[in-house]
Design an enzyme around this catalytic site. Structure first.
Site, PDB file in Angstrom:
ATOM      1  NE  ARG A  90      -2.047  -1.419   3.486  1.00  0.00           N
ATOM      2  CZ  ARG A  90      -2.292  -1.023   4.732  1.00  0.00           C
ATOM      3  NH1 ARG A  90      -3.363  -0.322   5.017  1.00  0.00           N
ATOM      4  NH2 ARG A  90      -1.471  -1.345   5.705  1.00  0.00           N
ATOM      5  CG  ASN A 137      -3.818  -4.478   3.881  1.00  0.00           C
ATOM      6  OD1 ASN A 137      -3.309  -4.444   2.773  1.00  0.00           O
ATOM      7  ND2 ASN A 137      -3.105  -4.367   4.982  1.00  0.00           N
TER       8      ASN A 137
END
Length: 90
Positions: A20, A38
């Site tokens: 990320r 996530n």
């Protein structure tokens, strides 16, 4: 130029490997706004808004990710345009 939003789901070893954070860096470099988060099943969801050439460049990045990641697949689709402020990690 036309601004669009796409939603991508990235499957593979993509959690716990700075996926990320590196996606945020790539998106900012491409001047895209949106988020990466996530999912409970181990995938990463990315929604970004910007111009199509930059969106396609991010999709290519998502297929590789950071060195530690092992991306198995990336699926994506255009969705209704969302106007994000900056890029966030959720």
């Amino acid at each position: 130029m036309l601004v669009r939003t796409l939603k991508a789901i990235v499957w593979g070893r993509v959690q716990g490997v700075f996926y990320r954070a590196s996606t945020k860096e790539a998106a900012i470099a491409l001047r895209l706004n949106g988020y990466a988060k996530n999912l409970i099943n181990g995938d990463v969801e990315v929604e970004v808004t910007g111009q199509e050439p930059q969106l396609m460049a991010l999709i290519e990045y998502l297929k590789q990710g950071p060195v530690q990641a092992q991306v198995k697949s990336v699926t994506w689709e255009y969705i209704e345009t969302v106007h994000f402020e900056g890029f966030r990690i959720k």
